[in-house]
Scaffold this motif. Structure first.
Motif, PDB file in Angstrom:
ATOM      1  N   ALA A   1       0.700  -1.409   0.090  1.00  0.00           N
ATOM      2  CA  ALA A   1      -0.030   0.102   0.038  1.00  0.00           C
ATOM      3  C   ALA A   1       0.814   1.091  -0.051  1.00  0.00           C
ATOM      4  N   PRO A   2       0.537   2.451  -0.877  1.00  0.00           N
ATOM      5  CA  PRO A   2       1.483   3.634  -0.897  1.00  0.00           C
ATOM      6  C   PRO A   2       1.686   3.983   0.538  1.00  0.00           C
ATOM      7  N   GLU A   3       0.478   4.178   1.369  1.00  0.00           N
ATOM      8  CA  GLU A   3       0.972   4.880   2.777  1.00  0.00           C
ATOM      9  C   GLU A   3       1.547   4.198   3.733  1.00  0.00           C
ATOM     10  N   TYR A   4       1.971   2.855   3.176  1.00  0.00           N
ATOM     11  CA  TYR A   4       2.402   1.795   4.259  1.00  0.00           C
ATOM     12  C   TYR A   4       4.094   2.492   4.868  1.00  0.00           C
ATOM     13  N   SER A   5       4.859   2.655   3.951  1.00  0.00           N
ATOM     14  CA  SER A   5       6.118   3.181   4.020  1.00  0.00           C
ATOM     15  C   SER A   5       6.288   4.600   4.805  1.00  0.00           C
ATOM     16  N   THR A   6       5.411   5.556   4.218  1.00  0.00           N
ATOM     17  CA  THR A   6       5.110   6.643   5.178  1.00  0.00           C
ATOM     18  C   THR A   6       4.977   6.520   6.534  1.00  0.00           C
ATOM     19  N   ASN A   7       3.802   5.676   6.836  1.00  0.00           N
ATOM     20  CA  ASN A   7       3.433   5.428   7.903  1.00  0.00           C
ATOM     21  C   ASN A   7       4.556   4.878   8.990  1.00  0.00           C
ATOM     22  N   VAL A   8       5.014   3.851   8.608  1.00  0.00           N
ATOM     23  CA  VAL A   8       6.260   3.257   9.363  1.00  0.00           C
ATOM     24  C   VAL A   8       7.380   4.321   9.365  1.00  0.00           C
ATOM     25  N   LYS A   9       7.570   5.115   8.673  1.00  0.00           N
ATOM     26  CA  LYS A   9       8.738   5.929   8.944  1.00  0.00           C
ATOM     27  C   LYS A   9       8.277   7.152   9.884  1.00  0.00           C
ATOM     28  N   ARG A  10       6.836   7.332   9.799  1.00  0.00           N
ATOM     29  CA  ARG A  10       6.571   8.293  10.955  1.00  0.00           C
ATOM     30  C   ARG A  10       6.457   7.639  12.235  1.00  0.00           C
ATOM     31  N   MET A  11       6.130   6.360  12.471  1.00  0.00           N
ATOM     32  CA  MET A  11       6.183   5.652  13.725  1.00  0.00           C
ATOM     33  C   MET A  11       7.816   5.665  14.165  1.00  0.00           C
ATOM     34  N   ILE A  12       8.626   5.541  13.193  1.00  0.00           N
ATOM     35  CA  ILE A  12       9.986   5.455  13.817  1.00  0.00           C
ATOM     36  C   ILE A  12      10.506   6.995  14.116  1.00  0.00           C
ATOM     37  N   ASP A  13      10.063   7.826  13.521  1.00  0.00           N
ATOM     38  CA  ASP A  13      10.467   9.373  13.769  1.00  0.00           C
ATOM     39  C   ASP A  13       9.615   9.679  15.165  1.00  0.00           C
ATOM     40  N   ILE A  14       8.553   9.199  15.665  1.00  0.00           N
ATOM     41  CA  ILE A  14       7.914   9.479  16.904  1.00  0.00           C
ATOM     42  C   ILE A  14       8.981   8.690  17.984  1.00  0.00           C
ATOM     43  N   ALA A  15       9.169   7.410  17.501  1.00  0.00           N
ATOM     44  CA  ALA A  15      10.019   6.573  18.367  1.00  0.00           C
ATOM     45  C   ALA A  15      11.472   7.215  18.629  1.00  0.00           C
ATOM     46  N   THR A  16      12.001   7.804  17.631  1.00  0.00           N
ATOM     47  CA  THR A  16      13.203   8.342  17.860  1.00  0.00           C
ATOM     48  C   THR A  16      13.310   9.782  18.732  1.00  0.00           C
ATOM     49  N   ASP A  17      12.134  10.789  18.417  1.00  0.00           N
ATOM     50  CA  ASP A  17      12.280  11.908  19.055  1.00  0.00           C
ATOM     51  C   ASP A  17      11.873  11.978  20.379  1.00  0.00           C
ATOM     52  N   GLU A  18      10.507  11.032  20.563  1.00  0.00           N
ATOM     53  CA  GLU A  18      10.050  10.726  22.042  1.00  0.00           C
ATOM     54  C   GLU A  18      11.374   9.802  22.965  1.00  0.00           C
ATOM     55  N   VAL A  19      11.620   8.985  22.159  1.00  0.00           N
ATOM     56  CA  VAL A  19      12.803   8.168  22.736  1.00  0.00           C
ATOM     57  C   VAL A  19      12.494   7.416  24.158  1.00  0.00           C
ATOM     58  N   PRO A  20      11.317   6.728  24.226  1.00  0.00           N
ATOM     59  CA  PRO A  20      10.822   5.959  25.407  1.00  0.00           C
ATOM     60  C   PRO A  20      11.862   5.039  25.549  1.00  0.00           C
ATOM     61  N   MET A  21      12.215   4.223  24.335  1.00  0.00           N
ATOM     62  CA  MET A  21      13.361   3.247  24.548  1.00  0.00           C
ATOM     63  C   MET A  21      14.553   3.524  23.754  1.00  0.00           C
ATOM     64  N   ILE A  22      15.593   3.212  24.244  1.00  0.00           N
ATOM     65  CA  ILE A  22      16.779   3.437  23.376  1.00  0.00           C
ATOM     66  C   ILE A  22      17.421   2.168  23.196  1.00  0.00           C
ATOM     67  N   PRO A  23      17.298   2.033  21.643  1.00  0.00           N
ATOM     68  CA  PRO A  23      17.876   0.706  21.084  1.00  0.00           C
ATOM     69  C   PRO A  23      19.270   0.673  21.276  1.00  0.00           C
ATOM     70  N   LEU A  24      20.240  -0.514  21.448  1.00  0.00           N
ATOM     71  CA  LEU A  24      21.480  -0.435  21.844  1.00  0.00           C
ATOM     72  C   LEU A  24      22.154  -1.242  20.344  1.00  0.00           C
ATOM     73  N   TRP A  25      21.526  -2.518  20.356  1.00  0.00           N
ATOM     74  CA  TRP A  25      22.025  -3.353  19.022  1.00  0.00           C
ATOM     75  C   TRP A  25      20.922  -4.459  18.748  1.00  0.00           C
ATOM     76  N   GLN A  26      21.135  -4.739  17.527  1.00  0.00           N
ATOM     77  CA  GLN A  26      20.165  -5.948  17.186  1.00  0.00           C
ATOM     78  C   GLN A  26      21.006  -7.204  17.553  1.00  0.00           C
ATOM     79  N   PRO A  27      20.722  -8.122  18.134  1.00  0.00           N
ATOM     80  CA  PRO A  27      21.373  -9.227  18.644  1.00  0.00           C
ATOM     81  C   PRO A  27      21.486 -10.120  17.506  1.00  0.00           C
TER      82      PRO A  27
END
Lengths: 341, 544
Positions: free
Chosen positions: B489-515
């Motif tokens: 779907a055309p909106e899919y990638s836009t939506n996911v990018k927005r989710m990632i941006d919220i997670a980044t700016d609000e940063v309730p969780m700080i990723p360290l590494w992908q195991p």
């Protein structure tokens, strides 16, 4: 005299009943006081509230504590110890499978320890401050100061990894063999019963390294106790009197002195046996031994109530039996015992 | 006596003298002998033991999932892709046939029709029918607990959704189109059980034969049970009548429980085991340079090791403080010390906004103590504060060194972080149910490999893995519309990018590494695939 002893044994057995009941109550309360909620743990990481409640009801953990205790006692009377959640088997099955494994290992370890420690202790007592006494001292210090996980890993490293003399440390029997039919649960003895010498050899080979590790650990207190109690006995009046009467050295040392020295020794052996049986978790882990110690530790980590209670109960029964056996042996070694009462 | 002792000492000297020579000789002999007798047998040493042969049972642990994978079949499975350097990984974008030969989406995408392989049989020779599939799926949605939750993730929650059309045709009704349904049928849970056999062992209290299937598998998968000795070993033997894929190469597979990781390492190095699982990163790193062994190390999809900041804790309710922590973490050091450099770094992205919908992807934070101090001052916490840093003892291997490094680093910006060690049995209650841990280390991975699925579990208020108590209306509405949406779907990638941006700016969780998932094996063993469920699929293994 025989009547006295039987009376003593019966009295001891009667005393064991309140002890066991006390153990039952305490283990029940202590497991409930452990942090963590087994229902949450066993419902799994993805479970929701409803499924946690479902597991809780299934385990009977939604009932009141007195009810749970009565239900537990009732099950015990029917010979049921409950279900272990960590291993998914009944606790009775686990204990039946694992206790012989631990006992076989511990008994052989203790036997090997005794075989070295007692002669060493006697020789050291006979010739104090000679090279054999120093050897005894070195062994005792080394045995007491080497942590069991270190000696276990070290023996494995040398005899399996470097030299390749020992079979792979993967438990009681290599996977190319089938375990012998269950009679005593001791693989070596069961293999001998059906006359399968190859399995006996394989099972015995698997036992050697972990048992040596335990022997190293058991050696120190036993050798030390043999030495000191032999020295005391050899210097006592009755041995001197025996010498003055011209009784042979062998008779004096191995009958008169040793018999008296064996009383404190017996206490120490009992203690060491209990310690080895309950405390050989590290050896069991290193040698993948499916014993009772690693079962108990895994159960504790997971707040597995039935398993912990079953373990504590079985250990209590074992200790009561062990103490009883030692008391009976006391009466055999020491004529004074059981007569005065 | 002295003489005897002397000769013993001499013997010892001799032994050490010839030791090196004998050792190399012994290794040669033993491996040769083993190789001949063990050509068709695979020996696996694992650190954790299986506690049930039925994945649907309450209390079944993670290692037991391998039984569902190897002894039972599902309708569909995932494809396999190459990860480079000879590593293979399951490919969640590609759904391939297993028991179903083909399927179609009907009724405008609100239902699927599966056509079962007509010559497929269970181990006892009875043909696999749609009724077996229905009984198995009904069981998964009815038993409660993990299987029910996992089925629900794919929109499957009630037996009415499963319909037998004819003996070899099966219909799944989902009500509305959902991209998660088909992948959810490829996870270990929706396995097909021999219902005729199981029904013979049903009792009034146990309508789903849980007691029987707990110890006696009844399936039609590529491997059957030869023996299971709980706490010691599980032995598989090949089912030669298996039709749902290429017949596996190994006729017998032994999974032996070896709790000590040092022992597992010794066994695989000596060549007595073919495959060693669950080795610590340190050993994996060292064994990578061993010319006799092969190490497969590749990242686990949709999984992160991270730091959670609980928004109910006063200072963390301010996003500036959360960002300050994100700038204060010593990422590189943690990655080197706790992960031994195995995995994918999740920090230091150049662009401040997400440029792709790839997940997990690095966050733009990197270690910058001055910036962290400035942010704290802006938030009014220049004097710092004290916050306990919680860790789960079950994961002490990576959490302990990470905790110490974080503690030291936070000290530099005036935050005092005493370490709070929590036993595994109470971790879940404290972290995920009560959500009461202020600053904590966490690891969550989603079986279904979609970013929106990760955000659904970890970023929505009240959801299990949102141990941070993060609330965002925008995130919620985004996840709600995206979760069932097709990835095309055309909106899919836009939506996911927005989710990632919220997670980044609000940063309730700080990723360290992908195991990573690391498996060490002999050079002649091949066919290992890194599956999303992290268990071994022994069907693809072979030995040269």
């Amino acid at each position: 005299m025989l009547y006295d002893k039987i009376q003593l044994i019966i009295k001891r057995l009667m005393l064991a009943v309140p002890t066991l009941f006390g153990v039952l109550v305490i283990s029940f309360c202590l497991t409930r006081a452990l942090p963590g909620d087994p229902a949450v743990y066993f419902a799994g990481a993805m479970a929701d509230e409803a499924s946690i409640q479902h597991v809780r009801e299934k385990l009977g953990l939604d009932r009141s504590l007195p009810y749970q205790f009565l239900a537990y006692c009732n099950n015990l009377l029917n010979g049921e110890l409950g279900q272990s959640l960590t291993t998914g088997q009944s606790v009775t099955y686990e204990i039946k499978a694992r206790l012989p494994a631990s006992l076989e290992l511990t008994l052989l370890g203790l036997f090997m320890g005794l075989l070295i420690a007692i002669p060493l202790g006697i020789l050291a007592a006979l010739k104090p401050n000679t090279w054999i006494d120093h050897l005894c001292r070195v062994l005792v210090t080394a045995g007491a100061s080497t942590p069991i996980f270190f000696s276990g890993l070290f023996l494995m490293f040398v005899f399996y990894y470097l030299l390749g003399w020992s079979p792979s440390p993967i438990g009681r029997l290599d996977f190319i063999y089938l375990e012998p039919p269950h009679v005593t649960g001791f693989y070596t003895i069961d293999a001998l019963i059906i006359g399968d010498y190859e399995v006996f050899k394989a099972a015995f080979a698997q036992l050697l390294l972990p048992a040596s590790t335990l022997a190293l650990c058991a050696l120190a207190p036993i050798a030390r106790m043999t030495r000191s109690s032999m020295i005391t006995a050899l210097e006592s009046e009755y041995v001197k009197a025996a010498k003055a009467n011209g009784i042979s050295t062998n008779m004096r040392v191995y009958v008169y002195a040793l018999q008296n020295a064996s009383l404190p020794l017996l206490t120490v052996i009992g203690l060491v046996f209990g310690f080895l049986l309950g405390g050989n978790v590290l050896v069991e882990k290193v040698y993948s031994w499916p014993g009772i110690g690693s079962f108990a530790i895994d159960a504790l980590v997971a707040s597995d109530y039935a398993a912990i209670q079953g373990f504590v109960l079985i250990m209590a029964v074992l200790f009561v039996t062990l103490n009883l056996i030692i008391d009976i042996l006391y009466t055999l070694f020491d004529p004074r015992m059981g007569r005065n009462e | 006596m002295k003489k005897k002792c002397k000769s013993k000492i001499n013997l010892l000297k001799k032994v050490t003298g010839h030791g090196l020579f004998t050792m190399s000789l012994l290794i040669c002999i033993s491996t040769n002998a083993n190789a001949n007798s063990r050509d068709e047998t695979l020996v696996i040493v694992s650190g954790t033991s299986i506690n049930s042969l039925d994945i649907h049972r309450a209390g079944t642990n993670r290692p037991s999932y391998q039984v569902a994978i190897n002894m039972y079949d599902r309708l569909v499975s995932f494809g396999i892709k190459s990860e480079g350097e000879g590593n293979l990984k399951s490919d969640s974008t590609q759904i391939v046939p297993e028991l179903a030969t083909h399927w179609e989406s009907v009724d405008g995408g609100t239902a699927y029709i599966f056509h079962l392989r007509e010559d497929a049989t269970f181990w006892d020779g009875t043909p696999v029918t749609a009724a077996d599939v229905k009984w198995s799926f009904d069981r998964a949605v009815s038993l409660g607990g993990f299987p029910t939750v996992q089925m629900k993730a794919g929109g499957l929650s009630s037996p009415e959704q499963f319909e037998v059309i004819d003996e070899h045709t099966f219909k799944v009704i989902i009500g509305e189109a959902n991209k998660l349904t088909l992948p959810d049928l490829a996870v270990p849970i929706p396995m097909v059980i021999n219902s005729k056999l199981a029904l013979q062992h049903v009792t009034k209290d146990d309508p789903w034969a849980t007691e029987y299937l707990h110890k006696t598998p009844a399936g039609g998968g590529a491997y059957m049970l030869e023996r299971w000795v709980p706490g010691q070993q599980l032995i598989y033997k090949r089912f030669d009548g298996w039709k749902n894929g290429d017949l596996p190469a190994m006729s017998r597979v032994i999974v032996r429980d070896v709790p000590s990781s040092s022992t597992r390492r010794a066994l695989v190095e000596r060549g007595d085991a073919d495959v060693a699982l669950d080795l610590p990163s340190k050993d994996v790193k060292e064994l990578m340079s061993n010319p006799k062994l092969k190490v497969s190390s590749s990242t686990i999809d949709n999984t992160l090791h991270a730091i959670g900041l609980n928004l109910n804790f006063d200072p963390f309710s301010n996003p500036k403080v959360r960002q300050a922590i994100a700038y204060a973490l010593p990422y590189q050091q943690i990655f080197d010390v706790a992960a031994y450099g195995l995995g994918k770094p999740m920090w230091g992205r150049e662009s401040s906004k997400a440029e792709s919908a790839l997940w997990p992807q690095p966050f733009p934070y990197k270690t910058n103590i001055d910036k962290a101090k400035a942010l704290l001052t802006e938030a009014g916490y220049q004097k710092g504060f004290s916050v306990p840093l919680s860790m789960n003892l079950d994961f002490a291997q990576w959490m302990e060194p990470t905790a110490l490094l974080i503690q030291e680093s936070l000290g530099k910006i005036g935050i005092d972080a005493p370490i709070n060690k929590i036993p595994g049995a109470s971790w879940r209650t404290k972290a995920l149910v009560e959500k009461g841990l202020e600053l904590h280390m966490k690891n969550f991975g989603g079986w279904l490999n979609y970013p929106d699925y990760y955000f659904f579990w970890a970023y929505l208020d009240g959801h299990l893995f949102n141990s941070m108590n993060f609330k965002s209306d925008e995130m919620k509405s985004l996840v709600d519309v995206t979760l069932k949406m097709s990835v095309d779907a055309p909106e899919y990638s836009t939506n996911v990018k927005r989710m990632i941006d919220i997670a980044t700016d609000e940063v309730p969780m700080i990723p360290l590494w992908q195991p990573t998932l690391d498996v060490v094996m002999q050079k002649n063993v091949s066919g290992y695939v890194n599956w999303f469920h992290r268990q071994l699929d022994i069907r693809s293994f072979s030995k040269e």
